[in-house]
Design an enzyme around this catalytic site. Sequence first.
Site, PDB file in Angstrom:
ATOM      1  N   ARG A  51       0.815  -1.226   0.000  1.00 37.23           N
ATOM      2  CA  ARG A  51       0.000   0.000   0.000  1.00 37.23           C
ATOM      3  C   ARG A  51       0.842   1.265   0.000  1.00 37.23           C
ATOM      4  O   ARG A  51       0.461   2.272  -0.593  1.00 37.23           O
ATOM      5  CB  ARG A  51      -0.909   0.030   1.234  1.00 37.23           C
ATOM      6  CG  ARG A  51      -2.130  -0.853   1.131  1.00 37.23           C
ATOM      7  CD  ARG A  51      -2.803  -0.946   2.469  1.00 37.23           C
ATOM      8  NE  ARG A  51      -1.825  -1.284   3.510  1.00 37.23           N
ATOM      9  CZ  ARG A  51      -2.105  -1.425   4.790  1.00 37.23           C
ATOM     10  NH1 ARG A  51      -3.334  -1.232   5.218  1.00 37.23           N
ATOM     11  NH2 ARG A  51      -1.167  -1.749   5.659  1.00 37.23           N
ATOM     12  N   LYS A 148       2.703 -19.135   5.016  1.00 34.76           N
ATOM     13  CA  LYS A 148       2.010 -19.663   6.190  1.00 34.76           C
ATOM     14  C   LYS A 148       1.538 -18.496   7.048  1.00 34.76           C
ATOM     15  O   LYS A 148       2.095 -17.410   6.904  1.00 34.76           O
ATOM     16  CB  LYS A 148       2.942 -20.594   6.955  1.00 34.76           C
ATOM     17  CG  LYS A 148       3.924 -19.888   7.915  1.00 34.76           C
ATOM     18  CD  LYS A 148       4.584 -20.872   8.827  1.00 34.76           C
ATOM     19  CE  LYS A 148       4.938 -20.235  10.131  1.00 34.76           C
ATOM     20  NZ  LYS A 148       5.725 -21.028  11.035  1.00 34.76           N
ATOM     21  N   GLU A 216      14.377 -23.573  19.356  1.00 35.41           N
ATOM     22  CA  GLU A 216      14.745 -22.177  19.104  1.00 35.41           C
ATOM     23  C   GLU A 216      15.181 -21.535  20.412  1.00 35.41           C
ATOM     24  O   GLU A 216      14.696 -21.923  21.485  1.00 35.41           O
ATOM     25  CB  GLU A 216      13.556 -21.411  18.529  1.00 35.41           C
ATOM     26  CG  GLU A 216      13.090 -21.938  17.189  1.00 35.41           C
ATOM     27  CD  GLU A 216      11.881 -21.161  16.692  1.00 35.41           C
ATOM     28  OE1 GLU A 216      12.076 -20.207  15.930  1.00 35.41           O
ATOM     29  OE2 GLU A 216      10.750 -21.495  17.085  1.00 35.41           O
ATOM     30  N   HIS A 240       5.564 -27.657   9.798  1.00 30.51           N
ATOM     31  CA  HIS A 240       6.971 -28.025   9.624  1.00 30.51           C
ATOM     32  C   HIS A 240       7.307 -29.436  10.129  1.00 30.51           C
ATOM     33  O   HIS A 240       7.875 -30.248   9.399  1.00 30.51           O
ATOM     34  CB  HIS A 240       7.879 -27.025  10.352  1.00 30.51           C
ATOM     35  CG  HIS A 240       7.645 -25.598   9.961  1.00 30.51           C
ATOM     36  ND1 HIS A 240       7.465 -25.207   8.647  1.00 30.51           N
ATOM     37  CD2 HIS A 240       7.559 -24.470  10.698  1.00 30.51           C
ATOM     38  CE1 HIS A 240       7.292 -23.901   8.614  1.00 30.51           C
ATOM     39  NE2 HIS A 240       7.335 -23.429   9.834  1.00 30.51           N
ATOM     40  N   LYS A 336      10.265 -22.595  22.036  1.00 30.38           N
ATOM     41  CA  LYS A 336      10.990 -21.316  22.065  1.00 30.38           C
ATOM     42  C   LYS A 336      11.833 -21.254  23.333  1.00 30.38           C
ATOM     43  O   LYS A 336      11.507 -21.897  24.329  1.00 30.38           O
ATOM     44  CB  LYS A 336      10.002 -20.143  22.126  1.00 30.38           C
ATOM     45  CG  LYS A 336       8.953 -20.172  21.030  1.00 30.38           C
ATOM     46  CD  LYS A 336       9.451 -19.499  19.808  1.00 30.38           C
ATOM     47  CE  LYS A 336       8.418 -19.491  18.719  1.00 30.38           C
ATOM     48  NZ  LYS A 336       8.996 -19.263  17.404  1.00 30.38           N
TER      49      LYS A 336
HETATM   50  P1  NAP Z   1       4.761  -7.624   7.512  1.00 28.74           P
HETATM   51  O1  NAP Z   1       6.163  -7.244   7.826  1.00 28.74           O
HETATM   52  O2  NAP Z   1       3.668  -7.151   8.408  1.00 28.74           O
HETATM   53  O3  NAP Z   1       4.451  -7.137   6.034  1.00 28.74           O
HETATM   54  C1  NAP Z   1       3.169  -7.128   5.489  1.00 28.74           C
HETATM   55  C2  NAP Z   1       3.237  -6.560   4.102  1.00 28.74           C
HETATM   56  O4  NAP Z   1       1.917  -6.526   3.566  1.00 28.74           O
HETATM   57  C3  NAP Z   1       3.770  -5.154   4.031  1.00 28.74           C
HETATM   58  O5  NAP Z   1       4.549  -5.038   2.867  1.00 28.74           O
HETATM   59  C4  NAP Z   1       2.503  -4.309   3.919  1.00 28.74           C
HETATM   60  O6  NAP Z   1       2.859  -3.106   3.300  1.00 28.74           O
HETATM   61  C5  NAP Z   1       1.655  -5.216   3.048  1.00 28.74           C
HETATM   62  N1  NAP Z   1       0.218  -4.968   3.185  1.00 28.74           N
HETATM   63  C6  NAP Z   1      -0.512  -4.881   4.327  1.00 28.74           C
HETATM   64  N2  NAP Z   1      -1.805  -4.636   4.036  1.00 28.74           N
HETATM   65  C7  NAP Z   1      -1.899  -4.551   2.687  1.00 28.74           C
HETATM   66  C8  NAP Z   1      -2.962  -4.312   1.781  1.00 28.74           C
HETATM   67  N3  NAP Z   1      -4.231  -4.090   2.202  1.00 28.74           N
HETATM   68  N4  NAP Z   1      -2.706  -4.318   0.471  1.00 28.74           N
HETATM   69  C9  NAP Z   1      -1.443  -4.529   0.006  1.00 28.74           C
HETATM   70  N5  NAP Z   1      -0.390  -4.757   0.813  1.00 28.74           N
HETATM   71  C10 NAP Z   1      -0.617  -4.767   2.143  1.00 28.74           C
HETATM   72  O7  NAP Z   1       4.578  -9.212   7.417  1.00 28.74           O
HETATM   73  P2  NAP Z   1       5.716 -10.295   7.105  1.00 28.74           P
HETATM   74  O8  NAP Z   1       6.402 -10.643   8.365  1.00 28.74           O
HETATM   75  O9  NAP Z   1       6.527  -9.854   5.942  1.00 28.74           O
HETATM   76  O10 NAP Z   1       4.826 -11.567   6.721  1.00 28.74           O
HETATM   77  C11 NAP Z   1       4.185 -11.726   5.494  1.00 28.74           C
HETATM   78  C12 NAP Z   1       3.583 -13.102   5.413  1.00 28.74           C
HETATM   79  O11 NAP Z   1       4.617 -14.066   5.536  1.00 28.74           O
HETATM   80  C13 NAP Z   1       2.594 -13.422   6.545  1.00 28.74           C
HETATM   81  O12 NAP Z   1       1.606 -14.309   6.054  1.00 28.74           O
HETATM   82  C14 NAP Z   1       3.450 -14.160   7.560  1.00 28.74           C
HETATM   83  O13 NAP Z   1       2.687 -15.017   8.376  1.00 28.74           O
HETATM   84  C15 NAP Z   1       4.354 -14.933   6.628  1.00 28.74           C
HETATM   85  N6  NAP Z   1       5.631 -15.333   7.232  1.00 28.74           N
HETATM   86  C16 NAP Z   1       6.524 -14.387   7.668  1.00 28.74           C
HETATM   87  C17 NAP Z   1       7.727 -14.784   8.200  1.00 28.74           C
HETATM   88  C18 NAP Z   1       8.753 -13.768   8.658  1.00 28.74           C
HETATM   89  O14 NAP Z   1       9.846 -14.202   9.037  1.00 28.74           O
HETATM   90  N7  NAP Z   1       8.479 -12.488   8.636  1.00 28.74           N
HETATM   91  C19 NAP Z   1       8.050 -16.146   8.296  1.00 28.74           C
HETATM   92  C20 NAP Z   1       7.128 -17.081   7.820  1.00 28.74           C
HETATM   93  C21 NAP Z   1       5.936 -16.660   7.295  1.00 28.74           C
HETATM   94  P3  NAP Z   1       1.951  -1.765   3.426  1.00 28.74           P
HETATM   95  O15 NAP Z   1       1.690  -1.537   4.863  1.00 28.74           O
HETATM   96  O16 NAP Z   1       2.793  -0.730   2.753  1.00 28.74           O
HETATM   97  O17 NAP Z   1       0.715  -2.061   2.663  1.00 28.74           O
END
Ligand code: NAP
Length: 489
Positions: A51, A148, A216, A240, A336
């Site tokens: 966004r 996930k 972890e 996992h 954890k």
């Molecule tokens: P995050 O840091 O909260 O990022 C979310 C992303 O989604 C941001 O780029 C946000 O950008 C965008 N977003 C939010 N609302 C939106 C909308 N309405 N339209 C378009 N874009 C939108 O989350 P994350 O940690 O990267 O995780 C992303 C996914 O990966 C999740 O499903 C999470 O469970 C999974 N995951 C993450 C990890 C990890 O290590 N981080 C590991 C395994 C799985 P804007 O706010 O600019 O829109």
Amino acid sequence: MVSRVIPVDRFDLVIFGGTGDLARRKILPGLYRRFVAGQIPEGSRIIGAARTDMPTADFRAHVEEAIVEFVASAKRSSELVGTFLDTIEYVAIDAKGDAGWEELAKLIRADVVQAFYFSVGPSLFGHLAEKLHRYSIASDDARIVVEKPFGRDLKTAQELNATLAAHFSESQIYRIDHYLGKETVQNLMAVRFANILFEPLWNARHVDHVQITVAETVGVGGRGTYYDRSGAMRDMVQNHLMQLLCLIAMEAPYRFDPDAVRDEKLKVIRALLPVAPDDIVRGQYRGQARKNGPDDASFLEDVEDPSSKTESFVALKVEIANWRWKGTPFYLRTGKRLRGRESEIAIVFKEVPHSIFGEEEGWRENVLSIRLQPNEGMTLSVMIKEPGPGGMRLTEVPLDMSFAEALGEEGADIPDAYERLIMDVIRGNQTLFMRGDEVEAAWAWTDPIIADWDARGDKPKTYDSGSSGPEDALMLLHREGRRWREIHE
Ligand code: NAP
């Protein structure tokens, strides 16, 4: 050794959530590493979408920062980074609204591989699938990559599968479990099915038990609110650990083909017996006093709900009701704030039928240890004669294979799980991705366990940070004359 890399076709890869944490830490640096390895064909494009309204130049600067932070300096040169950044575009988009979608539609090419990575919260998966369809962005061959968590129980997973199926066929959906992208995990299949050595022993007649540990050291601080709605069973075991168990327990597929492999994994999940309450231990970490700096918070402080019954640790005994495994328990454990960061699968073989050496001190059972982290590799412990004139005394030695050492430079350059999986998406290879029916079967097995805790108001046992988990988890094996493998610091 000459590395053989299967080439991929030119692609447009859209990363929804391109500004998020996962993209910054894993996806974007991983793509850069594949670029350096020569795997990103010329003319391919990586398009960030979120966004936040910003020009492409700002997003490129964000990508560059991620590369500097997460890629070893030896792999970076300003020229390489500059060429990689030329492949990057950015579109501001709202998954829930109409902003940005027409612009994206114009950008995506019809004559290249199209991949859409849903790196956003699960509540947006359905919106994205629907928008890609409504704006006629995705071709019939386009791939979507789903992060996930895939649901939080059977019902929500079924709903999610149905939502995605309304716009994409199963052959287009890539449900990521990054554990399946690890080199060792794939090697598990190679070791089992490309060697004659192990398969004859790979059954209840010769395997005493199997241990799968994913330990972890970190707590849930920072993601406490998310974690409190999930817990170790949903966050780790259902996906996992279950996937690792499947790869150990499955029959040989008729060939190394995505559906053949996934059919065999599904059969394992369906053969899992329900888990008795006595065969499962849940835990929550206590806080820890530190010499320097502030004390570590307890789980209850991290999740900010002093009455939370969510588990940060779970250990369980799992039984598989089929001919191969009847009578061989699989012990699963994850948590954890444990003593070390270590993931290991240990196949513990049975004793020899009769010891010709008598009650020899020092005798140990053979163990095949498959390390996922740290230092990916495998070790087989074997008994030999202790060297020297001291008579026939036995001692245990490891036959060790560290991939980084055994494969030299190539081993040191093992791609991260995310890199490998993204390249598989572009190649159109679903072998290492979970199929919808697998995910549902895993939830169907997990749901009654969680429902039973809820019905009984079960409270997790507490355990010290830096320990191996609650005392009761040790008893799970002790009562059966077995012991957990050590978690190293
Ligand atoms: P995050 O840091 O909260 O990022 C979310 C992303 O989604 C941001 O780029 C946000 O950008 C965008 N977003 C939010 N609302 C939106 C909308 N309405 N339209 C378009 N874009 C939108 O989350 P994350 O940690 O990267 O995780 C992303 C996914 O990966 C999740 O499903 C999470 O469970 C999974 N995951 C993450 C990890 C990890 O290590 N981080 C590991 C395994 C799985 P804007 O706010 O600019 O829109």
